[in-house]
Design a protein around this motif. Structure first.
Motif, PDB file in Angstrom:
ATOM      1  N   GLY A 161      28.750  43.499  44.110  1.00  0.00           N
ATOM      2  CA  GLY A 161      30.167  43.165  44.001  1.00  0.00           C
ATOM      3  C   GLY A 161      30.485  41.826  44.649  1.00  0.00           C
ATOM      4  O   GLY A 161      31.252  41.017  44.110  1.00  0.00           O
ATOM      5  N   GLU A 162      29.891  41.566  45.799  1.00  0.00           N
ATOM      6  CA  GLU A 162      30.138  40.303  46.501  1.00  0.00           C
ATOM      7  C   GLU A 162      29.510  39.125  45.756  1.00  0.00           C
ATOM      8  O   GLU A 162      30.098  38.039  45.690  1.00  0.00           O
ATOM      9  CB  GLU A 162      29.596  40.385  47.924  1.00  0.00           C
ATOM     10  N   GLU A 164      29.055  38.979  42.516  1.00  0.00           N
ATOM     11  CA  GLU A 164      29.909  38.745  41.348  1.00  0.00           C
ATOM     12  C   GLU A 164      31.146  37.950  41.742  1.00  0.00           C
ATOM     13  O   GLU A 164      31.592  37.065  41.000  1.00  0.00           O
ATOM     14  CB  GLU A 164      30.314  40.079  40.714  1.00  0.00           C
ATOM     15  N   GLU A 165      31.699  38.257  42.909  1.00  0.00           N
ATOM     16  CA  GLU A 165      32.867  37.513  43.394  1.00  0.00           C
ATOM     17  C   GLU A 165      32.523  36.037  43.611  1.00  0.00           C
ATOM     18  O   GLU A 165      33.280  35.146  43.224  1.00  0.00           O
ATOM     19  CB  GLU A 165      33.362  38.132  44.708  1.00  0.00           C
ATOM     20  N   ALA A 168      31.862  34.080  40.254  1.00  0.00           N
ATOM     21  CA  ALA A 168      33.049  33.793  39.444  1.00  0.00           C
ATOM     22  C   ALA A 168      33.480  32.337  39.597  1.00  0.00           C
ATOM     23  O   ALA A 168      33.994  31.728  38.649  1.00  0.00           O
ATOM     24  CB  ALA A 168      34.191  34.728  39.839  1.00  0.00           C
ATOM     25  N   ASP A 169      33.273  31.777  40.771  1.00  0.00           N
ATOM     26  CA  ASP A 169      33.635  30.378  41.016  1.00  0.00           C
ATOM     27  C   ASP A 169      32.427  29.458  41.101  1.00  0.00           C
ATOM     28  O   ASP A 169      32.589  28.229  41.146  1.00  0.00           O
ATOM     29  CB  ASP A 169      34.434  30.260  42.322  1.00  0.00           C
TER      30      ASP A 169
END
Length: 293
Positions: A161-162, A164-165, A168-169
């Protein structure tokens, strides 16, 4: 002489450097690159009705308030001006090689400079495997300073999850194994390729990084000859007029995080009281006078 300073209006280091140029030359111009105009038809570059090519030189303290790929385009404008004969400190082509974290890393790796274990990938699964292998990994944007945008990801948490976060940028993920540097890393400053001084950035105990933005502080420090030799090797790869090499002391010896084109003034002053702005302007004037002679 009319020497302009490329920097950030209101920024401590930029204003200090512009003030010092004024003190030593009687001319003050602090240039915000976001407000310049580059005219290819008549080969000119303007800022506040001043043709920058009519100046005697430019000193680049900072090319923008935040690191981003846009800075490379601003450096292209400076590269054009340098090609037209305007002396620029440091040379734009040399700064380009350190602004992009990956470019800086590849240059140092090819030269055998010791660095923390590093992986670069665009693949989520490979990034996840890297975190598991490193156990604790620092994800770094390719364009950042002062730990902005960085994430410390622990394999025992929810790494996918981290990751993927972060992705994203940051489509290209620069992943570095977190190393134990005992809450301190070093900024080793060079002027004209010669050693100037060292300052330590010390964490406050509440953050994983040592930056002032995260509550860290500056302290004086005297590095050993092995550290100075390593820092000198690292900075010599880029031929910058003023630079700071970020070095960490580890159980496996000193390691380099990066070489910076812009940092150092505030840390140098806080740790030692040394006026790096004055020394830099003196250096620039000496170089310009050499050309005239």
């Amino acid at each position: 002489m009319k020497i302009g300073v490329v920097g950030v209006p209101g920024g401590w280091s930029s204003e200090k450097l512009a003030d010092m140029v004024y003190e030593m030359t009687g001319y003050r111009l602090l240039i915000d690159m976001s407000k310049t105009a580059f005219n290819l038809s008549d080969l000119s570059c303007w800022y506040e009705n001043i043709d920058l090519l009519k100046l005697d030189a430019l000193i680049v303290k900072k090319i923008g308030a935040r690191y981003s790929p846009d800075l490379l385009d601003r450096l292209e404008m400076l590269r054009f001006m340098a090609n037209q004969g305007l002396p620029i400190f440091s040379q734009p082509e040399n700064m380009m090689r350190v602004i992009d974290r990956l470019s800086c890393t590849v240059t140092m790796q090819l030269a055998g400079i010791p660095m923390p274990e590093t992986t670069i990938t665009e693949d989520m699964d490979l990034a996840l495997e890297t975190v598991k292998a490193y156990e604790r990994a620092v994800f770094k944007p390719l364009y950042s300073s002062k730990a902005r945008g960085m994430m410390l990801i622990d394999s025992s948490s929810d790494p996918r999850g981290e990751i993927e976060e972060f992705k994203a940028d940051n489509p290209i993920m620069y992943i570095q194994k977190q190393i134990d540097h005992n809450g301190r890393d070093l900024g080793i400053a060079f002027l004209g390729g010669k050693y100037l001084t060292t300052y330590a950035r010390c964490a406050n105990g509440d953050s994983w990084n040592t930056t002032i933005r995260s509550g860290g502080g500056y302290a004086a420090y005297e590095p050993g000859p092995d550290i100075l030799q390593l820092a000198h090797r690292a900075q010599s790869l880029f031929n910058l007029d003023f630079t700071c090499v970020d070095v960490a002391e580890t159980d496996n010896g000193p390691m380099v995080f990066e070489v910076s084109a812009f940092g150092g003034f505030k840390g140098i002053h806080a740790a030692s009281g040394m006026d790096a702005a004055r020394l830099y302007v003196e250096y620039v004037l000496k170089q310009l006078n050499k050309v005239k002679d």
